[in-house]
Design a protein around this motif. Structure first.
Motif, PDB file in Angstrom:
ATOM      1  N   GLU A   1       7.922   7.135 -35.499  1.00  0.00           N
ATOM      2  CA  GLU A   1       8.453   7.625 -34.229  1.00  0.00           C
ATOM      3  C   GLU A   1       8.435   6.530 -33.163  1.00  0.00           C
ATOM      4  N   GLY A   2       9.535   6.448 -32.428  1.00  0.00           N
ATOM      5  CA  GLY A   2       9.621   5.501 -31.315  1.00  0.00           C
ATOM      6  C   GLY A   2      10.237   4.171 -31.672  1.00  0.00           C
ATOM      7  N   LEU A   3      10.502   3.931 -32.955  1.00  0.00           N
ATOM      8  CA  LEU A   3      11.120   2.676 -33.381  1.00  0.00           C
ATOM      9  C   LEU A   3      12.564   2.952 -33.771  1.00  0.00           C
ATOM     10  N   ASP A   4      13.502   2.289 -33.085  1.00  0.00           N
ATOM     11  CA  ASP A   4      14.902   2.655 -33.294  1.00  0.00           C
ATOM     12  C   ASP A   4      15.884   1.499 -33.244  1.00  0.00           C
TER      13      ASP A   4
ATOM     14  N   ILE B   1       6.363  -2.765 -33.396  1.00  0.00           N
ATOM     15  CA  ILE B   1       7.331  -3.396 -34.291  1.00  0.00           C
ATOM     16  C   ILE B   1       6.846  -3.198 -35.725  1.00  0.00           C
ATOM     17  N   VAL B   2       7.768  -2.889 -36.626  1.00  0.00           N
ATOM     18  CA  VAL B   2       7.491  -2.874 -38.058  1.00  0.00           C
ATOM     19  C   VAL B   2       8.368  -3.934 -38.711  1.00  0.00           C
ATOM     20  N   THR B   3       7.780  -4.775 -39.550  1.00  0.00           N
ATOM     21  CA  THR B   3       8.564  -5.707 -40.357  1.00  0.00           C
ATOM     22  C   THR B   3       8.628  -5.196 -41.781  1.00  0.00           C
TER      23      THR B   3
ATOM     24  N   ILE C   1      11.965  -3.457 -37.233  1.00  0.00           N
ATOM     25  CA  ILE C   1      12.341  -2.299 -36.429  1.00  0.00           C
ATOM     26  C   ILE C   1      11.470  -2.343 -35.182  1.00  0.00           C
ATOM     27  N   ALA C   2      12.088  -2.318 -34.030  1.00  0.00           N
ATOM     28  CA  ALA C   2      11.346  -2.390 -32.779  1.00  0.00           C
ATOM     29  C   ALA C   2      11.702  -1.203 -31.892  1.00  0.00           C
ATOM     30  N   SER C   3      10.873  -0.981 -30.911  1.00  0.00           N
ATOM     31  CA  SER C   3      11.159   0.085 -29.955  1.00  0.00           C
ATOM     32  C   SER C   3      12.219  -0.382 -28.963  1.00  0.00           C
ATOM     33  N   SER C   4      12.957   0.576 -28.419  1.00  0.00           N
ATOM     34  CA  SER C   4      13.939   0.239 -27.376  1.00  0.00           C
ATOM     35  C   SER C   4      13.265  -0.377 -26.161  1.00  0.00           C
TER      36      SER C   4
ATOM     37  N   THR D   1      13.740  -4.736 -22.826  1.00  0.00           N
ATOM     38  CA  THR D   1      13.074  -5.703 -21.950  1.00  0.00           C
ATOM     39  C   THR D   1      13.597  -7.108 -22.211  1.00  0.00           C
ATOM     40  N   VAL D   2      13.779  -7.455 -23.491  1.00  0.00           N
ATOM     41  CA  VAL D   2      14.306  -8.773 -23.847  1.00  0.00           C
ATOM     42  C   VAL D   2      15.762  -8.908 -23.407  1.00  0.00           C
TER      43      VAL D   2
END
Length: 487
Positions: A133-136, A307-309, A325-328, A333-334
């Motif tokens: 949850e939260g990674l999209d 972040i999940v790799t 997979i990273a969060s929005s 922010t980047v």
């Protein structure tokens, strides 16, 4: 034989024919045409010099289910799924190949630099659906090391965009493995892999991993968690919280032998990361895509990373593919930072054919109910492996899902290998050849503390009957080598 606690010999030992005995023909006289070509032209990965000058490498030619076959017709049960990656086994190549063929006929290649294509878009959406949850937001690479390299760059840009450019340091765990490229190698906790290439990326610190074997008697999960978290927090404060950028952990740590987190550890990592403004990365290159009976091990352990790799299992290694997979929150922010973009790209990241293969692989995993197969057989796998504790030299059996390790010791009181034969000689000259002769492919290594490890991480389609076959073969091998350990 012992080794210092910050070094490790953890390489996967491939099957090798034994050298010819005195009076017999030399291995070179017996080698096939392919073996000769391999010794003369193919530089193999993490392979000792003897493979080029003495016994030639085994040439694998066919696969079906959990089994593979070499050019001589000898069959092996692949109890390591290649390198922790062939989730659906070796019988779905035609179906995945048809998906790749169809994609090749439409669009064999295009980049994700500033544009997109259907297979990458669909796979990104699919992975986001499966992710914790939260990674999209999904970024594709060609493999696990590139995925961790990508995460490091994203984290550095994230902190710069927030006006915290002093955050350049990373924390990882001892004996961890995160890849062989420059930054990924830097966060590796396996110092023997790093030393030949140092100096590497500065500012990487390592903390204790979650190994439970030979911890103080009676120590609870809660007590171990408190000790481990206090160590990380003290390091953050010592280095200066405004200098620490990220923490990398494998939910289940592979190197060191199937190390499972104690209760509360993952939740405390999340608390620490929030408190000190550090991004938390779950390296799921091995544990992702069903290995522990969930699409991601972070879900099983409640890790909640930023972040999940991933890599390996997303396409069952039928093609090279990885990603993160990273969060929005992190990505936006980047994108709103000074550069107005994520400053990273790869020629083959999100290759149309690779993404098509991954979509087909995920469809097969769902259709065949592969994750449920792991959950259904996990306790049977554990129980059968724990029967090996009847051998005096088996010190520990640990792991989860379809990822287990056996630690071998000759002194069960201290959990150490003290002889009468050196650990590396036992592994290389006796245990590995015996397992290969029995038709078992697995990981056989000497751990950072000098104890042998036998590791099993099979295709996720392995049945209960195959578990029985595997453990029975290992029992036979252990019975065969046991006399060597009698002083």
């Amino acid at each position: 034989m012992t080794m210092s606690t910050d070094t490790i010999r953890e390489t996967h030992t491939p099957p090798m024919p034994t050298s010819a005995a005195a009076g017999e023909e030399s291995p070179h006289a017996q080698r096939s045409e392919l073996q000769a070509m391999a010794q003369e032209h193919l530089l193999m990965h993490f392979t000792g010099a003897a493979a080029y000058t003495e016994a030639p490498p085994v040439i694998m030619t066919h696969g079906e289910g959990c089994w593979i076959e070499d050019e001589t017709g000898h069959r092996y049960f692949d109890a390591l799924a290649g390198l922790f990656c062939v989730q659906v086994g070796y019988s779905h190549g035609e179906e995945i190949g048809e998906a790749v063929k169809s994609q090749m006929m439409q669009l064999p290649y295009y980049t994700n630099w500033g544009v997109a294509h259907p297979s990458a878009v669909r796979l990104a959406s699919r992975v986001a659906d499966l992710a914790p949850e939260g990674l999209d937001r999904v970024f594709f690479t060609s493999g696990g090391g590139e995925s961790n390299e990508s995460a490091i760059k994203l984290i550095r840009q994230y902190h710069q965009a927030r006006g915290e450019g002093t955050r350049t340091k990373f924390i990882a765990r001892r004996v961890s493995y995160h890849g062989t490229s420059y930054a990924a190698l830097s966060i590796n906790g396996m110092t023997n892999f790093r030393k030949p290439f140092e100096p590497l990326m500065h500012g990487v610190r390592h903390v204790s991993n979650t190994k439970r074997y030979m911890r103080p008697a009676g120590e609870t999960d809660e007590q171990l968690t408190a000790i481990l978290i206090e160590e990380i927090e003290s390091l953050i404060l010592q280095e200066g919280a405004d200098t620490v950028a990220g923490i990398f952990v494998e939910p289940l740590q592979n190197a060191g032998g199937s190390l499972v987190p104690p209760a509360g550890y993952c939740q405390e990592l999340r608390r620490l990361s929030d408190e000190y403004g550090v991004l938390l990365v779950a390296d799921e290159v091995i544990s992702g895509f069903g290995r522990l009976g969930e699409w991601f091990a972070s879900t099983r352990f409640g890790l909640r990373p930023d972040i999940v790799t991933f890599a390996k299992g997303i396409a069952s290694a039928h093609v090279p593919l990885g990603g993160m997979i990273a969060s929005s929150k992190v990505v936006d922010t980047v994108l709103n930072g000074p550069a107005k973009m994520y400053m990273h790209g790869l020629t083959y990241g999100g290759s149309p054919s690779a993404c098509a293969a991954a979509l087909a692989n995920i469809e097969i995993m769902e259709r065949e109910d592969v994750l449920a197969n792991v959950r259904r057989n996990e306790e049977h796998f554990r129980t059968r492996l724990e029967s090996l504790l009847d051998f005096d030299f088996v010190g520990d059996v640990r792991g989860a899902g379809y990822h287990f390790s056996i630690e071998l010791v000759t002194d069960t009181d201290t959990g150490r290998w003290t002889g009468p034969i050196a650990a590396e000689d036992f592994v290389h000259d006796h245990l590995t050849p015996a397992l290969h002769q029995a038709g078992v492919l697995c990981r056989v290594a000497v751990d950072h503390g000098g104890t042998p490890l036998v590791q099993f991480s099979p295709p996720l389609i392995m049945t209960a009957e195959e578990i029985d076959w595997l453990v029975e073969r290992v029992q036979e091998v252990f019975t065969e080598v046991a006399p060597l350990l009698t002083a």
